[in-house]
Design a protein around this motif. Structure first.
Motif, PDB file in Angstrom:
ATOM      1  N   PHE A  12     -69.594  27.151 141.172  1.00 19.33           N
ATOM      2  CA  PHE A  12     -69.838  26.125 140.013  1.00 19.33           C
ATOM      3  C   PHE A  12     -69.164  24.337 140.450  1.00 19.33           C
ATOM      4  CE2 PHE A  12     -66.612  29.173 137.626  1.00 19.33           C
ATOM      5  CZ  PHE A  12     -68.136  29.954 136.824  1.00 19.33           C
ATOM      6  N   LYS A  13     -69.839  24.010 139.998  1.00 19.59           N
ATOM      7  CA  LYS A  13     -69.790  21.891 140.611  1.00 19.59           C
ATOM      8  C   LYS A  13     -68.646  21.958 139.417  1.00 19.59           C
ATOM      9  CE  LYS A  13     -73.004  19.590 140.364  1.00 19.59           C
ATOM     10  NZ  LYS A  13     -74.312  19.076 140.337  1.00 19.59           N
ATOM     11  N   LYS A  14     -67.433  21.170 139.387  1.00 20.96           N
ATOM     12  CA  LYS A  14     -66.784  20.509 138.838  1.00 20.96           C
ATOM     13  C   LYS A  14     -67.459  19.180 137.376  1.00 20.96           C
ATOM     14  CE  LYS A  14     -61.938  20.738 141.158  1.00 20.96           C
ATOM     15  NZ  LYS A  14     -61.290  20.397 141.745  1.00 20.96           N
ATOM     16  N   ALA A  15     -66.757  19.684 136.718  1.00 20.99           N
ATOM     17  CA  ALA A  15     -67.073  18.962 135.248  1.00 20.99           C
ATOM     18  C   ALA A  15     -68.593  19.291 134.627  1.00 20.99           C
ATOM     19  CB  ALA A  15     -66.932  17.537 135.399  1.00 20.99           C
ATOM     20  N   CYS A  16     -69.532  20.218 135.420  1.00 22.13           N
ATOM     21  CA  CYS A  16     -70.589  21.121 135.288  1.00 22.13           C
ATOM     22  C   CYS A  16     -70.966  21.578 133.756  1.00 22.13           C
ATOM     23  CB  CYS A  16     -70.896  22.082 136.417  1.00 22.13           C
ATOM     24  SG  CYS A  16     -72.342  23.024 136.032  1.00 22.13           S
ATOM     25  N   PRO A  17     -71.473  21.847 133.091  1.00 25.35           N
ATOM     26  CA  PRO A  17     -71.613  21.774 131.518  1.00 25.35           C
ATOM     27  C   PRO A  17     -71.893  23.107 131.584  1.00 25.35           C
ATOM     28  CG  PRO A  17     -72.796  19.763 131.373  1.00 25.35           C
ATOM     29  CD  PRO A  17     -72.484  20.147 132.939  1.00 25.35           C
ATOM     30  N   PHE A  18     -72.767  23.567 132.234  1.00 24.75           N
ATOM     31  CA  PHE A  18     -73.531  24.911 132.301  1.00 24.75           C
ATOM     32  C   PHE A  18     -72.746  26.120 133.160  1.00 24.75           C
ATOM     33  CE2 PHE A  18     -76.609  21.635 132.420  1.00 24.75           C
ATOM     34  CZ  PHE A  18     -77.278  22.057 131.372  1.00 24.75           C
ATOM     35  N   CYS A  19     -71.612  25.613 134.027  1.00 25.69           N
ATOM     36  CA  CYS A  19     -70.637  26.230 134.966  1.00 25.69           C
ATOM     37  C   CYS A  19     -69.858  26.969 134.041  1.00 25.69           C
ATOM     38  CB  CYS A  19     -70.165  25.366 136.270  1.00 25.69           C
ATOM     39  SG  CYS A  19     -70.867  24.786 136.971  1.00 25.69           S
ATOM     40  N   ILE A  50     -72.347  23.954 150.024  1.00 21.47           N
ATOM     41  CA  ILE A  50     -72.791  25.610 149.365  1.00 21.47           C
ATOM     42  C   ILE A  50     -73.870  25.226 148.944  1.00 21.47           C
ATOM     43  CG2 ILE A  50     -72.243  25.997 146.664  1.00 21.47           C
ATOM     44  CD1 ILE A  50     -69.450  25.442 146.927  1.00 21.47           C
ATOM     45  N   ARG A  51     -74.458  24.376 148.970  1.00 23.18           N
ATOM     46  CA  ARG A  51     -76.137  23.722 148.769  1.00 23.18           C
ATOM     47  C   ARG A  51     -76.347  24.182 150.034  1.00 23.18           C
ATOM     48  NH1 ARG A  51     -77.564  20.582 145.081  1.00 23.18           N
ATOM     49  NH2 ARG A  51     -76.120  19.384 143.563  1.00 23.18           N
ATOM     50  N   ALA A  52     -75.998  24.500 151.269  1.00 22.22           N
ATOM     51  CA  ALA A  52     -76.935  24.493 152.214  1.00 22.22           C
ATOM     52  C   ALA A  52     -76.985  26.303 152.246  1.00 22.22           C
ATOM     53  CB  ALA A  52     -75.947  24.075 153.691  1.00 22.22           C
ATOM     54  N   LYS A  60     -84.599  26.626 144.511  1.00 23.17           N
ATOM     55  CA  LYS A  60     -83.974  25.231 143.836  1.00 23.17           C
ATOM     56  C   LYS A  60     -82.544  24.998 143.439  1.00 23.17           C
ATOM     57  CE  LYS A  60     -84.519  21.243 140.668  1.00 23.17           C
ATOM     58  NZ  LYS A  60     -83.381  21.280 140.263  1.00 23.17           N
ATOM     59  N   VAL A  61     -81.973  24.912 144.363  1.00 26.13           N
ATOM     60  CA  VAL A  61     -80.723  24.901 144.468  1.00 26.13           C
ATOM     61  C   VAL A  61     -79.962  24.211 142.663  1.00 26.13           C
ATOM     62  CG1 VAL A  61     -78.428  24.091 144.925  1.00 26.13           C
ATOM     63  CG2 VAL A  61     -80.172  24.543 146.928  1.00 26.13           C
ATOM     64  N   SER A  62     -79.137  24.198 142.045  1.00 29.87           N
ATOM     65  CA  SER A  62     -78.785  24.393 140.855  1.00 29.87           C
ATOM     66  C   SER A  62     -77.026  24.960 140.958  1.00 29.87           C
ATOM     67  CB  SER A  62     -79.121  24.371 139.352  1.00 29.87           C
ATOM     68  OG  SER A  62     -79.663  25.294 139.007  1.00 29.87           O
ATOM     69  N   PHE A  63     -76.624  24.180 139.746  1.00 26.45           N
ATOM     70  CA  PHE A  63     -75.159  24.750 139.171  1.00 26.45           C
ATOM     71  C   PHE A  63     -75.090  24.901 137.890  1.00 26.45           C
ATOM     72  CE2 PHE A  63     -74.550  22.804 142.793  1.00 26.45           C
ATOM     73  CZ  PHE A  63     -73.615  23.605 143.799  1.00 26.45           C
ATOM     74  N   PRO A  64     -74.795  26.270 137.065  1.00 25.76           N
ATOM     75  CA  PRO A  64     -73.695  27.678 138.668  1.00 25.76           C
ATOM     76  C   PRO A  64     -75.178  27.904 139.208  1.00 25.76           C
ATOM     77  CG  PRO A  64     -74.210  28.361 136.204  1.00 25.76           C
ATOM     78  CD  PRO A  64     -74.607  26.981 136.170  1.00 25.76           C
ATOM     79  N   ALA A  65     -74.686  28.676 140.684  1.00 25.13           N
ATOM     80  CA  ALA A  65     -75.471  29.979 141.092  1.00 25.13           C
ATOM     81  C   ALA A  65     -74.511  31.501 141.440  1.00 25.13           C
ATOM     82  CB  ALA A  65     -75.976  29.510 142.636  1.00 25.13           C
ATOM     83  N   ALA A  75     -79.635  32.098 140.489  1.00 19.13           N
ATOM     84  CA  ALA A  75     -79.026  30.385 139.504  1.00 19.13           C
ATOM     85  C   ALA A  75     -79.289  30.242 138.486  1.00 19.13           C
ATOM     86  CB  ALA A  75     -79.601  28.840 140.035  1.00 19.13           C
ATOM     87  N   ASP A  76     -78.942  30.025 137.442  1.00 17.61           N
ATOM     88  CA  ASP A  76     -78.941  29.512 135.903  1.00 17.61           C
ATOM     89  C   ASP A  76     -78.286  30.051 135.099  1.00 17.61           C
ATOM     90  OD1 ASP A  76     -80.963  28.587 133.285  1.00 17.61           O
ATOM     91  OD2 ASP A  76     -80.979  31.268 133.244  1.00 17.61           O
ATOM     92  N   SER A  77     -77.687  29.450 134.470  1.00 14.27           N
ATOM     93  CA  SER A  77     -76.337  30.405 134.005  1.00 14.27           C
ATOM     94  C   SER A  77     -76.505  31.411 132.457  1.00 14.27           C
ATOM     95  CB  SER A  77     -75.336  28.845 132.986  1.00 14.27           C
ATOM     96  OG  SER A  77     -76.206  28.538 131.712  1.00 14.27           O
ATOM     97  N   GLY A  78     -77.801  31.080 132.278  1.00  3.35           N
ATOM     98  CA  GLY A  78     -78.241  32.345 131.476  1.00  3.35           C
ATOM     99  C   GLY A  78     -78.917  33.702 131.953  1.00  3.35           C
ATOM    100  N   GLU A  79     -79.120  33.382 132.800  1.00  2.00           N
ATOM    101  CA  GLU A  79     -79.172  34.824 133.611  1.00  2.00           C
ATOM    102  C   GLU A  79     -78.347  35.451 134.734  1.00  2.00           C
ATOM    103  OE1 GLU A  79     -82.881  35.456 137.282  1.00  2.00           O
ATOM    104  OE2 GLU A  79     -83.052  33.145 136.015  1.00  2.00           O
TER     105      GLU A  79
HETATM  106  N1  LIG Z   1     -80.666  26.084 132.884  1.00  4.24           N
HETATM  107  C1  LIG Z   1     -79.767  25.282 134.229  1.00  4.24           C
HETATM  108  C2  LIG Z   1     -79.399  23.797 134.523  1.00  4.24           C
HETATM  109  C3  LIG Z   1     -78.322  23.515 134.996  1.00  4.24           C
HETATM  110  C4  LIG Z   1     -78.074  22.288 135.523  1.00  4.24           C
HETATM  111  O1  LIG Z   1     -79.055  21.769 135.288  1.00  4.24           O
HETATM  112  N2  LIG Z   1     -77.340  22.291 136.218  1.00  4.24           N
HETATM  113  C5  LIG Z   1     -77.203  20.581 137.070  1.00  4.24           C
HETATM  114  C6  LIG Z   1     -75.195  20.853 136.862  1.00  4.24           C
HETATM  115  S1  LIG Z   1     -74.051  20.126 135.782  1.00  4.24           S
HETATM  116  C7  LIG Z   1     -77.417  20.577 137.974  1.00  4.24           C
HETATM  117  O2  LIG Z   1     -77.540  21.301 138.974  1.00  4.24           O
HETATM  118  N3  LIG Z   1     -78.146  19.395 139.028  1.00  4.24           N
HETATM  119  C8  LIG Z   1     -78.780  19.985 139.680  1.00  4.24           C
HETATM  120  C9  LIG Z   1     -78.110  19.167 141.111  1.00  4.24           C
HETATM  121  O3  LIG Z   1     -76.933  19.383 141.117  1.00  4.24           O
HETATM  122  O4  LIG Z   1     -78.372  19.533 142.339  1.00  4.24           O
HETATM  123  C10 LIG Z   1     -78.242  26.790 133.621  1.00  4.24           C
HETATM  124  O5  LIG Z   1     -77.928  26.687 132.882  1.00  4.24           O
HETATM  125  O6  LIG Z   1     -78.032  27.138 134.739  1.00  4.24           O
END
Ligand SMILES: N[C@@H](CCC(=O)N[C@@H](CS)C(=O)NCC(=O)O)C(=O)O
Length: 124
Positions: A12-19, A50-52, A60-65, A75-79
């Motif tokens: 998780f990344k702090k303040a991330c709404p999907f996390c 964590i990204r590394a 593609k790196v995104s949070f949450p994972a 990655a992807d909150s729904g998944e």
């Molecule tokens: N559809 C994705 C969206 C996730 C997303 O966009 N997360 C943002 C953080 S709030 C992110 O990872 N942005 C790209 C990054 O930080 O590299 C999900 O539901 O997990």
């Protein structure tokens, strides 16, 4: 093997709404003890580390994972929610707190975010 080695790891990344969405699911499904959470501060060395780690396993790196098991990352909150729900036998659609957050806060927030982007693009 330690107990943690067998638990899914959530990044998780702090303040991330999907996390927060995944956290609410874990809380409502009473699964907080069944996962290990690694949360990073945006811009921190921990985030770079964590990204590394994630970059080696995700297109593609995104949070949450999540690392569901060694070598299996998604990655992807729904998944993530769907897979953890299937594992525990709970039904996310029946969770009132999660549904309230998704419909009452997350969706309107995303709509405003998209509108803001469009307005900025139109003004540029
Ligand atoms: N559809 C994705 C969206 C996730 C997303 O966009 N997360 C943002 C953080 S709030 C992110 O990872 N942005 C790209 C990054 O930080 O590299 C999900 O539901 O997990």
């Amino acid at each position: 093997m330690s107990e943690n080695a067998s638990k899914p790891v959530l990044y998780f990344k702090k303040a991330c709404p999907f996390c927060l969405k995944v956290r609410l699911f874990l809380w409502e499904a009473r699964m907080m003890e069944e996962v290990e959470i690694r949360e990073c501060e945006p811009g921190s060395k921990q985030e770079s580390d964590i990204r590394a780690e994630l970059a080696g396993h995700l297109d593609k790196v995104s949070f949450p994972a999540a690392r569901l098991e060694p070598g299996r990352y998604i990655a992807d909150s729904g998944e993530i929610i769907a897979l953890l729900a299937a594992k525990s036998g709970c039904v996310p659609a029946d969770m009132p707190v999660l549904a309230s957050y998704i419909e009452g806060a997350l969706k309107p927030m995303m709509k405003l975010w998209k509108e803001n982007l469009e307005l900025k693009a139109a003004a540029a």
